[in-house]
Design an enzyme around this catalytic site. Structure first.
Site, short mmCIF file in Angstrom:
data_model
loop_
_atom_site.label_atom_id
_atom_site.label_comp_id
_atom_site.label_asym_id
_atom_site.label_seq_id
_atom_site.Cartn_x
_atom_site.Cartn_y
_atom_site.Cartn_z
N HIS A 279 0.84 -1.21 0.00
CA HIS A 279 0.00 0.00 0.00
C HIS A 279 0.87 1.25 0.00
O HIS A 279 0.99 1.93 -1.01
CB HIS A 279 -0.93 -0.06 1.22
N HIS A 318 -1.24 0.17 -12.21
CA HIS A 318 -2.15 0.44 -11.10
C HIS A 318 -3.40 -0.40 -11.28
O HIS A 318 -3.83 -0.63 -12.41
CB HIS A 318 -2.54 1.93 -11.09
N ASP A 374 3.68 6.81 -7.20
CA ASP A 374 4.93 6.51 -6.49
C ASP A 374 6.18 6.65 -7.36
O ASP A 374 7.28 6.56 -6.85
CB ASP A 374 4.87 5.08 -5.93
N1 CMC Z 1 6.06 -3.83 -14.57
C1 CMC Z 1 5.96 -4.77 -15.52
N2 CMC Z 1 4.85 -5.43 -15.82
C2 CMC Z 1 3.75 -5.12 -15.13
C3 CMC Z 1 3.76 -4.14 -14.12
C4 CMC Z 1 4.96 -3.48 -13.86
N3 CMC Z 1 5.04 -2.54 -12.93
N4 CMC Z 1 2.51 -4.03 -13.57
C5 CMC Z 1 1.76 -4.92 -14.23
N5 CMC Z 1 2.49 -5.58 -15.17
C6 CMC Z 1 2.02 -6.57 -16.13
C7 CMC Z 1 1.80 -7.91 -15.46
O1 CMC Z 1 2.97 -8.69 -15.54
C8 CMC Z 1 0.66 -8.45 -16.27
O2 CMC Z 1 1.19 -8.91 -17.51
P1 CMC Z 1 0.62 -10.25 -18.21
O3 CMC Z 1 -0.80 -9.90 -18.58
O4 CMC Z 1 1.52 -10.49 -19.35
O5 CMC Z 1 0.69 -11.32 -17.15
C9 CMC Z 1 -0.20 -7.24 -16.58
O6 CMC Z 1 0.73 -6.14 -16.57
C10 CMC Z 1 -1.30 -7.00 -15.55
O7 CMC Z 1 -0.71 -6.98 -14.25
P2 CMC Z 1 -1.48 -7.33 -12.91
O8 CMC Z 1 -0.47 -7.72 -11.89
O9 CMC Z 1 -2.59 -8.28 -13.20
O10 CMC Z 1 -2.12 -5.93 -12.53
P3 CMC Z 1 -2.74 -5.53 -11.12
O11 CMC Z 1 -3.78 -4.54 -11.39
O12 CMC Z 1 -3.11 -6.72 -10.31
O13 CMC Z 1 -1.49 -4.87 -10.37
C11 CMC Z 1 0.00 -3.30 -9.45
C12 CMC Z 1 -1.38 -3.53 -10.09
C13 CMC Z 1 0.09 -1.83 -9.01
C14 CMC Z 1 0.15 -4.18 -8.20
C15 CMC Z 1 1.09 -3.62 -10.47
O14 CMC Z 1 0.95 -2.80 -11.62
C16 CMC Z 1 2.49 -3.48 -9.88
O15 CMC Z 1 3.00 -4.42 -9.27
N6 CMC Z 1 3.17 -2.30 -10.08
C17 CMC Z 1 4.47 -2.06 -9.50
C18 CMC Z 1 4.34 -1.69 -8.02
C19 CMC Z 1 3.82 -0.29 -7.82
O16 CMC Z 1 4.27 0.66 -8.46
N7 CMC Z 1 2.86 -0.14 -6.90
C20 CMC Z 1 2.27 1.17 -6.54
C21 CMC Z 1 0.85 1.25 -6.98
S1 CMC Z 1 0.17 2.89 -6.77
C22 CMC Z 1 -0.12 3.00 -5.05
C23 CMC Z 1 -1.42 3.62 -4.64
O17 CMC Z 1 -2.19 4.15 -5.43
O18 CMC Z 1 -1.71 3.53 -3.44
#
Ligand code: CMC
Length: 442
Positions: A279, A318, A374
Site C-alpha cells: 500500500h 495500477h 509513487d
Molecule cells: N512492470 C511490468 N509489468 C507489469 C507491471 C509493472 N510494474 N505491472 C503490471 N504488469 C504486467 C503484469 O505482468 C501483467 O502482464 P501479463 O498480462 O503479461 O501477465 C499485466 O501487466 C497485468 O498486471 P497485474 O499484476 O494483473 O495488474 P494488477 O492490477 O493486479 O497490479 C499493481 C497492479 C500496481 C500491483 C502492479 O501494476 C504493480 O505491481 N506495479 C508495481 C508496483 C507499484 O508501483 N505499486 C504502486 C501502486 S500505486 C499506489 C497507490 O495508489 O496507493
C-alpha cells in the site's frame, strides 16, 4: 429481488438482472441499482429449504462495493481523480491542503469565515499532551517512525475518552480537528526520535506545512521558516495524497470504525494498513530500483529484463488507473520546484529515461502501464532529506483527512452495519475431542 417463477416483474431501480439457477431450475429477477446488485439479494437463491443462500466469493473486494460514497471519484480508464467533484489538477494548482481537508471532511469548499475558523481550530490544536511526548520518548532509539505514529494515534484515544461518543456530531467534529492538527506533530516527533534530536514544539505562527517542516528540521534557530518553494511542494504532495476512495487503509478505517469504536482507534487501523509495502511502500522500492540501474545507459537492458518477466518496473501500473495516474503528472511538475532548491536528484535522469522508453514500448502500452503516484514521489522525499522509513509517515499525515471523511460518512450512513464478511468454510466438522492425556500417550 423476486423469484420470477412465482412473482413476475416485481422490480425497481435502474433495471433488473434475470438469473437462472441450473441447480433448481428456478429463475430470479434481481434489482440493479447504480450499476450494482445487493449481495443480500443473492442469499435468497437457495437450493434446499433450509440451506444457506448463494454467496459471493471476493477475496480482496475486487468487485464488491462496500459502501455508497460521495467523497472521492476515480475513473481509472480516463485517468480522472476528483475530491467531492473537484478535479485533483485544479485543487493541486489553486488550493491548500487545509482547504482540501475541509472539503473532504465537510463536503463543500469553505467560505471565508468557515475557512478562518477551521484554520484557527486546527492551528490551536497542534500541541499534544506532555504525556504523549513521554510515551513517544519511551520507544527504542531505532523504532520505525510509522510504528511510533500508529501507537501514538491509538494512545490519543486514552486522552480523549469522550471520543467514544461517536453519535454526538460535536464530539465527532472535535476529534476530526484534533487528529488533523496533531498528526504533523506526531509524525515530526517520530522523525526526530530516530535521529536522536530533541522534539520541536509546534510554531502556531506558521501554516500547516510550514509548521511541519519547522518541527522536522529546526535546530538552534529561534525561528525556522522553510523555503516557500518547498512549503508549496509539500502542500501539493499533501493534497495529492489526501484521499483515494476505498483503498486498503480507507477500508480498514471503515471496517474497524463500523464496530463504533472511537475514531483514534479506527485511524490507527488505517495507519497499520498503510504501513504495508503493498500500500504505502512502493516509492521506496522505486528508489532502490533506480539506484540499482545506476545510469541511463543501463535502462534499455533493464527494460528488456522487465519485459522478459524477470522483475517489475516499480512505480508503473495500477489496479484502478489504466491511463496516466493524474497524481503522477502533478508530482513530476513538483519535482522541478523542489530540485530548484535542493539540487537535482541524480536518479531523476534515470527515471525520466525509463518513463520515456516504457511509454513508447508495446509491452507497456498494450498492458496500459503508466507511471503511478509513487514513480516520482520518492525522488522528492529523498531530495528533502527524508530517510525511506519516513515516506509512509508523509503519506499518513495528509491521508488522515481522507480517512476521517470516510469515517464520518460511514458513521452517519443508515445503511452501514458492522463489517462482518462471510467465509467459505474449508475445515473439518464434528470431530470428537480427545483429552491431551490420551493424545500424548506414546
Ligand atoms: N512492470 C511490468 N509489468 C507489469 C507491471 C509493472 N510494474 N505491472 C503490471 N504488469 C504486467 C503484469 O505482468 C501483467 O502482464 P501479463 O498480462 O503479461 O501477465 C499485466 O501487466 C497485468 O498486471 P497485474 O499484476 O494483473 O495488474 P494488477 O492490477 O493486479 O497490479 C499493481 C497492479 C500496481 C500491483 C502492479 O501494476 C504493480 O505491481 N506495479 C508495481 C508496483 C507499484 O508501483 N505499486 C504502486 C501502486 S500505486 C499506489 C497507490 O495508489 O496507493
Amino acid at each position: 429481488m423476486a423469484d420470477a417463477t412465482s412473482t413476475a416483474g416485481a422490480s425497481s431501480g435502474d433495471s433488473t438482472l434475470l438469473v437462472h439457477d441450473n441447480r433448481t431450475g428456478r429463475d430470479y429477477e434481481i434489482d440493479v441499482s447504480e450499476g450494482a446488485i445487493k449481495a443480500a439479494d443473492l442469499s435468497k437463491i437457495t437450493v434446499g429449504e433450509d440451506g444457506d443462500g448463494l454467496a459471493v466469493y471476493d477475496p480482496g473486494f475486487v468487485n464488491t462495493a462496500s459502501c455508497r460514497s460521495s467523497v472521492t471519484f476515480i475513473d481509472g480508464g480516463k485517468g480522472i481523480l476528483e475530491y467531492r467533484g473537484y478535479p485533483i489538477e485544479q485543487l493541486a494548482e489553486q488550493s491548500t491542503y487545509l482547504e482540501v481537508a475541509y472539503l473532504l471532511v465537510h463536503g463543500e469548499l469553505p467560505d471565508k469565515a468557515e475557512y478562518e475558523s477551521w484554520e484557527h481550530q486546527i492551528t490551536y490544536h497542534t500541541f499534544v499532551h506532555e504525556n504523549i511526548k513521554s510515551f513517544m520518548e519511551g520507544f527504542r532509539y531505532d523504532a520505525h517512525p510509522m510504528g511510533m505514529l500508529l501507537a501514538s494515534v491509538g494512545a490519543l484515544s486514552t486522552f480523549y475518552p469522550e471520543s467514544r461518543n461517536i453519535h454526538d456530531p460535536k464530539v465527532r467534529d472535535m476529534q476530526v480537528i484534533r487528529m488533523i492538527a496533531k498528526m504533523p506533530t506526531l509524525g515530526a516527533w517520530a522523525f526526530r526520535h530516530a535521529q536522536g534530536k530533541p522534539y520541536v514544539y509546534p510554531d502556531n505562527d506558521l501554516g500547516y506545512c510550514a509548521n511541519f517542516l519547522a518541527m522536522l528540521f529546526r535546530m538552534s534557530e529561534q525561528k525556522f521558516v522553510a523555503d516557500e518553494r518547498l512549503i508549496h511542494a509539500l502542500e501539493v504532495l499533501f493534497i495529492l495524497h489526501a484521499d483515494h476512495e476505498q483503498n486498503c487503509s480507507a477500508n480498514a478505517v471503515r471496517a474497524v470504525g463500523s464496530s463504533q469504536v472511537d475514531p483514534y482507534s479506527a485511524v490507527a487501523a488505517g495507519i497499520g494498513a498503510l504501513f504495508g509495502p503493498l500500500h504505502g511502500g512502493a516509492n521506496e522500492a522505486v528508489l532502490k530500483m533506480l539506484r540499482r540501474i545506476g545510469s541511463i545507459d543501463k535502462v534499455p537492458d533493464f527494460i528488456e529484463g522487465v519485459k522478459a518477466g524477470k522483475e517489475r518496473l516499480m512505480g508503473f501500473g495500477h489496479r484502478v488507473y489504466k491511463n496516466y495516474d493524474p497524481r503522477a503528472k502533478i508530482i513530476k511538475k513538483a519535482c522541478d520546484e523542489v530540485f530548484e532548491v535542493t539540487g537535482v536528484n541524480p536518479l531523476l535522469k534515470i527515471a525520466v529515461e525509463l518513463e520515456k522508453i516504457a511509454l513508447e514500448d508495446d509491452y507497456f502500452v498494450s498492458r496500459k502501464l503508466y507511471p503511478n503516484v509513487d514513480f516520482y514521489s520518492g525522488l522528492i522525499y529523498e531530495a528533502l532529506k527524508f530517510p525511506p522509513e519516513m515516506f509512509t509517515v508523509l503519506f499518513a499525515i495528509p491521508r488522515t483527512s481522507g480517512w476521517l471523511a470516510q469515517w464520518l460518512e460511514m458513521v452517519q450512513d443508515p445503511e452501514q452495519k458492522i463489517a462482518r464478511p462471510k467465509q467459505i468454510y474449508t475445515g473439518d466438522r464434528g470431530l470428537d475431542y480427545v483429552p491431551a492425556s490420551d493424545r500424548w500417550k506414546s
